[in-house]
Design a protein around this motif. Structure first.
Motif, PDB file in Angstrom:
ATOM      1  N   ILE A   7       0.839  -1.202   0.000  1.00  0.00           N
ATOM      2  CA  ILE A   7       0.000   0.000   0.000  1.00  0.00           C
ATOM      3  C   ILE A   7       0.874   1.252   0.000  1.00  0.00           C
ATOM      4  O   ILE A   7       0.583   2.222  -0.710  1.00  0.00           O
ATOM      5  N   LYS A   8       1.972   1.236   0.744  1.00  0.00           N
ATOM      6  CA  LYS A   8       2.900   2.377   0.734  1.00  0.00           C
ATOM      7  C   LYS A   8       3.509   2.563  -0.654  1.00  0.00           C
ATOM      8  O   LYS A   8       3.660   3.690  -1.123  1.00  0.00           O
ATOM      9  N   LEU A   9       3.846   1.453  -1.304  1.00  0.00           N
ATOM     10  CA  LEU A   9       4.381   1.511  -2.664  1.00  0.00           C
ATOM     11  C   LEU A   9       3.347   2.090  -3.612  1.00  0.00           C
ATOM     12  O   LEU A   9       3.639   2.979  -4.415  1.00  0.00           O
ATOM     13  N   GLU A  10       2.109   1.620  -3.505  1.00  0.00           N
ATOM     14  CA  GLU A  10       1.052   2.111  -4.385  1.00  0.00           C
ATOM     15  C   GLU A  10       0.765   3.591  -4.117  1.00  0.00           C
ATOM     16  O   GLU A  10       0.468   4.343  -5.034  1.00  0.00           O
ATOM     17  N   ASP A  11       0.872   4.007  -2.885  1.00  0.00           N
ATOM     18  CA  ASP A  11       0.631   5.400  -2.518  1.00  0.00           C
ATOM     19  C   ASP A  11       1.617   6.345  -3.215  1.00  0.00           C
ATOM     20  O   ASP A  11       1.273   7.465  -3.570  1.00  0.00           O
ATOM     21  N   LYS A  12       2.839   5.880  -3.427  1.00  0.00           N
ATOM     22  CA  LYS A  12       3.876   6.714  -4.044  1.00  0.00           C
ATOM     23  C   LYS A  12       3.856   6.655  -5.574  1.00  0.00           C
ATOM     24  O   LYS A  12       4.485   7.479  -6.231  1.00  0.00           O
ATOM     25  N   ALA A  13       3.158   5.667  -6.132  1.00  0.00           N
ATOM     26  CA  ALA A  13       3.192   5.452  -7.578  1.00  0.00           C
ATOM     27  C   ALA A  13       2.416   6.533  -8.325  1.00  0.00           C
ATOM     28  O   ALA A  13       1.400   7.029  -7.859  1.00  0.00           O
ATOM     29  N   LYS A  14       2.891   6.862  -9.496  1.00  0.00           N
ATOM     30  CA  LYS A  14       2.200   7.792 -10.389  1.00  0.00           C
ATOM     31  C   LYS A  14       1.366   7.025 -11.414  1.00  0.00           C
ATOM     32  O   LYS A  14       0.452   7.576 -12.017  1.00  0.00           O
ATOM     33  N   GLU A  15       1.734   5.753 -11.619  1.00  0.00           N
ATOM     34  CA  GLU A  15       1.062   4.917 -12.597  1.00  0.00           C
ATOM     35  C   GLU A  15       1.019   3.487 -12.057  1.00  0.00           C
ATOM     36  O   GLU A  15       2.026   2.971 -11.589  1.00  0.00           O
ATOM     37  N   VAL A  16      -0.166   2.851 -12.138  1.00  0.00           N
ATOM     38  CA  VAL A  16      -0.342   1.490 -11.650  1.00  0.00           C
ATOM     39  C   VAL A  16      -1.051   0.676 -12.727  1.00  0.00           C
ATOM     40  O   VAL A  16      -2.132   1.051 -13.172  1.00  0.00           O
ATOM     41  N   TRP A  17      -0.411  -0.417 -13.139  1.00  0.00           N
ATOM     42  CA  TRP A  17      -1.012  -1.334 -14.102  1.00  0.00           C
ATOM     43  C   TRP A  17      -1.362  -2.602 -13.353  1.00  0.00           C
ATOM     44  O   TRP A  17      -0.508  -3.204 -12.694  1.00  0.00           O
ATOM     45  N   VAL A  18      -2.621  -3.039 -13.469  1.00  0.00           N
ATOM     46  CA  VAL A  18      -3.114  -4.181 -12.704  1.00  0.00           C
ATOM     47  C   VAL A  18      -3.613  -5.268 -13.654  1.00  0.00           C
ATOM     48  O   VAL A  18      -4.344  -4.973 -14.596  1.00  0.00           O
ATOM     49  N   ILE A  19      -3.229  -6.504 -13.360  1.00  0.00           N
ATOM     50  CA  ILE A  19      -3.766  -7.673 -14.047  1.00  0.00           C
ATOM     51  C   ILE A  19      -4.521  -8.435 -12.971  1.00  0.00           C
ATOM     52  O   ILE A  19      -3.918  -8.880 -11.991  1.00  0.00           O
ATOM     53  N   SER A  20      -5.837  -8.535 -13.132  1.00  0.00           N
ATOM     54  CA  SER A  20      -6.635  -9.117 -12.061  1.00  0.00           C
ATOM     55  C   SER A  20      -7.734 -10.029 -12.598  1.00  0.00           C
ATOM     56  O   SER A  20      -8.502  -9.620 -13.456  1.00  0.00           O
ATOM     57  N   PRO A  21      -7.840 -11.234 -12.054  1.00  0.00           N
ATOM     58  CA  PRO A  21      -8.934 -12.107 -12.461  1.00  0.00           C
ATOM     59  C   PRO A  21     -10.254 -11.772 -11.771  1.00  0.00           C
ATOM     60  O   PRO A  21     -11.296 -12.282 -12.147  1.00  0.00           O
ATOM     61  N   SER A  22     -10.235 -10.847 -10.771  1.00  0.00           N
ATOM     62  CA  SER A  22     -11.457 -10.595 -10.003  1.00  0.00           C
ATOM     63  C   SER A  22     -11.685  -9.153  -9.551  1.00  0.00           C
ATOM     64  O   SER A  22     -12.787  -8.831  -9.126  1.00  0.00           O
ATOM     65  N   LEU A  23     -10.690  -8.318  -9.573  1.00  0.00           N
ATOM     66  CA  LEU A  23     -10.735  -6.957  -9.007  1.00  0.00           C
ATOM     67  C   LEU A  23     -10.984  -6.977  -7.495  1.00  0.00           C
ATOM     68  O   LEU A  23     -11.512  -6.040  -6.928  1.00  0.00           O
ATOM     69  N   HIS A  24     -10.595  -8.066  -6.865  1.00  0.00           N
ATOM     70  CA  HIS A  24     -10.832  -8.239  -5.427  1.00  0.00           C
ATOM     71  C   HIS A  24     -10.260  -7.091  -4.598  1.00  0.00           C
ATOM     72  O   HIS A  24     -10.965  -6.488  -3.797  1.00  0.00           O
ATOM     73  N   TYR A  25      -8.997  -6.775  -4.788  1.00  0.00           N
ATOM     74  CA  TYR A  25      -8.354  -5.775  -3.934  1.00  0.00           C
ATOM     75  C   TYR A  25      -8.969  -4.387  -4.136  1.00  0.00           C
ATOM     76  O   TYR A  25      -9.161  -3.648  -3.177  1.00  0.00           O
ATOM     77  N   ASP A  26      -9.296  -4.053  -5.350  1.00  0.00           N
ATOM     78  CA  ASP A  26      -9.837  -2.718  -5.634  1.00  0.00           C
ATOM     79  C   ASP A  26     -11.282  -2.546  -5.187  1.00  0.00           C
ATOM     80  O   ASP A  26     -11.724  -1.422  -4.962  1.00  0.00           O
ATOM     81  N   THR A  27     -12.020  -3.641  -5.062  1.00  0.00           N
ATOM     82  CA  THR A  27     -13.447  -3.520  -4.728  1.00  0.00           C
ATOM     83  C   THR A  27     -13.842  -4.146  -3.394  1.00  0.00           C
ATOM     84  O   THR A  27     -14.885  -3.811  -2.863  1.00  0.00           O
ATOM     85  N   GLU A  28     -13.023  -5.055  -2.864  1.00  0.00           N
ATOM     86  CA  GLU A  28     -13.437  -5.768  -1.657  1.00  0.00           C
ATOM     87  C   GLU A  28     -12.472  -5.648  -0.483  1.00  0.00           C
ATOM     88  O   GLU A  28     -12.792  -6.078   0.620  1.00  0.00           O
ATOM     89  N   ASN A  29     -11.305  -5.098  -0.701  1.00  0.00           N
ATOM     90  CA  ASN A  29     -10.320  -4.950   0.367  1.00  0.00           C
ATOM     91  C   ASN A  29     -10.307  -3.495   0.815  1.00  0.00           C
ATOM     92  O   ASN A  29      -9.930  -2.604   0.052  1.00  0.00           O
ATOM     93  N   LYS A  30     -10.732  -3.259   2.050  1.00  0.00           N
ATOM     94  CA  LYS A  30     -10.901  -1.890   2.564  1.00  0.00           C
ATOM     95  C   LYS A  30      -9.619  -1.060   2.460  1.00  0.00           C
ATOM     96  O   LYS A  30      -9.644   0.084   2.009  1.00  0.00           O
ATOM     97  N   ASP A  31      -8.487  -1.632   2.868  1.00  0.00           N
ATOM     98  CA  ASP A  31      -7.225  -0.876   2.832  1.00  0.00           C
ATOM     99  C   ASP A  31      -6.856  -0.476   1.407  1.00  0.00           C
ATOM    100  O   ASP A  31      -6.439   0.654   1.152  1.00  0.00           O
ATOM    101  N   PHE A  32      -7.005  -1.403   0.463  1.00  0.00           N
ATOM    102  CA  PHE A  32      -6.676  -1.082  -0.925  1.00  0.00           C
ATOM    103  C   PHE A  32      -7.670  -0.114  -1.530  1.00  0.00           C
ATOM    104  O   PHE A  32      -7.292   0.792  -2.268  1.00  0.00           O
ATOM    105  N   SER A  33      -8.946  -0.302  -1.246  1.00  0.00           N
ATOM    106  CA  SER A  33      -9.929   0.604  -1.851  1.00  0.00           C
ATOM    107  C   SER A  33      -9.705   2.035  -1.374  1.00  0.00           C
ATOM    108  O   SER A  33      -9.909   2.980  -2.130  1.00  0.00           O
ATOM    109  N   GLU A  34      -9.235   2.198  -0.142  1.00  0.00           N
ATOM    110  CA  GLU A  34      -8.931   3.551   0.351  1.00  0.00           C
ATOM    111  C   GLU A  34      -7.784   4.182  -0.425  1.00  0.00           C
ATOM    112  O   GLU A  34      -7.859   5.346  -0.823  1.00  0.00           O
ATOM    113  N   ILE A  35      -6.716   3.416  -0.661  1.00  0.00           N
ATOM    114  CA  ILE A  35      -5.572   3.998  -1.371  1.00  0.00           C
ATOM    115  C   ILE A  35      -5.913   4.249  -2.832  1.00  0.00           C
ATOM    116  O   ILE A  35      -5.497   5.253  -3.409  1.00  0.00           O
ATOM    117  N   VAL A  36      -6.703   3.372  -3.448  1.00  0.00           N
ATOM    118  CA  VAL A  36      -7.115   3.599  -4.841  1.00  0.00           C
ATOM    119  C   VAL A  36      -7.952   4.875  -4.918  1.00  0.00           C
ATOM    120  O   VAL A  36      -7.760   5.700  -5.813  1.00  0.00           O
TER     121      VAL A  36
END
Length: 143
Positions: A7-36
């Protein structure tokens, strides 16, 4: 590497490329959804490659509502590829700042565990190269 470190790494990133079979972290994980949410507000550039599954369809609707993004933004930021029999075995992968100090990480696609794999720099660059090529082939633009 842990989820908190990621999450700290993602917080500093200017660009994030994601390969996801479910979008779990972006939609169901509270900590990740906050940083996104914060990153989208700060104009961090997100690009996603996802499969055309019922779960993705549901999670894209959730994503759109959570982050208040338009249909145009979904179309621009998501590459939806045909479903594959490999999907259940694919880990969620993220590539951070591919054109700079490229870092890639992977985690189980459906868990909220704490373990994350940080890939070797050469693997990260190779993944970024393939992400870019797939994106360009289907979207006809650079990610």
């Amino acid at each position: 590497m842990t989820i908190k470190q990621l999450i700290k790494l993602e917080d500093k990133a200017k660009e994030v490329w994601v390969i996801s079979p479910s979008l779990h972290y972006d939609t169901e994980n509270k900590d990740f959804s906050e940083i996104v949410s914060v990153n989208l507000g700060e104009k961090t550039k997100y690009r996603y490659i996802v499969p055309a599954t019922k779960q993705i369809e549901k999670n894209l609707a959730t994503y759109q509502k959570m982050y208040k993004v338009s249909d145009e933004e979904i179309s621009r930021n998501f590459l939806i590829l045909p479903e594959s029999e490999f999907n259940p075995f694919i880990m969620e992968c993220a590539i951070y700042d591919a054109s700079g100090d490229c870092i890639a990480c992977a985690a189980p696609a459906q868990e909220d565990g704490n373990d994350v794999i940080k890939l070797h720099r050469d693997s990260a660059k190779t993944m970024a190269k393939h992400f870019k090529a797939i994106w360009k082939r289907y979207k006809r633009t650079r990610p």
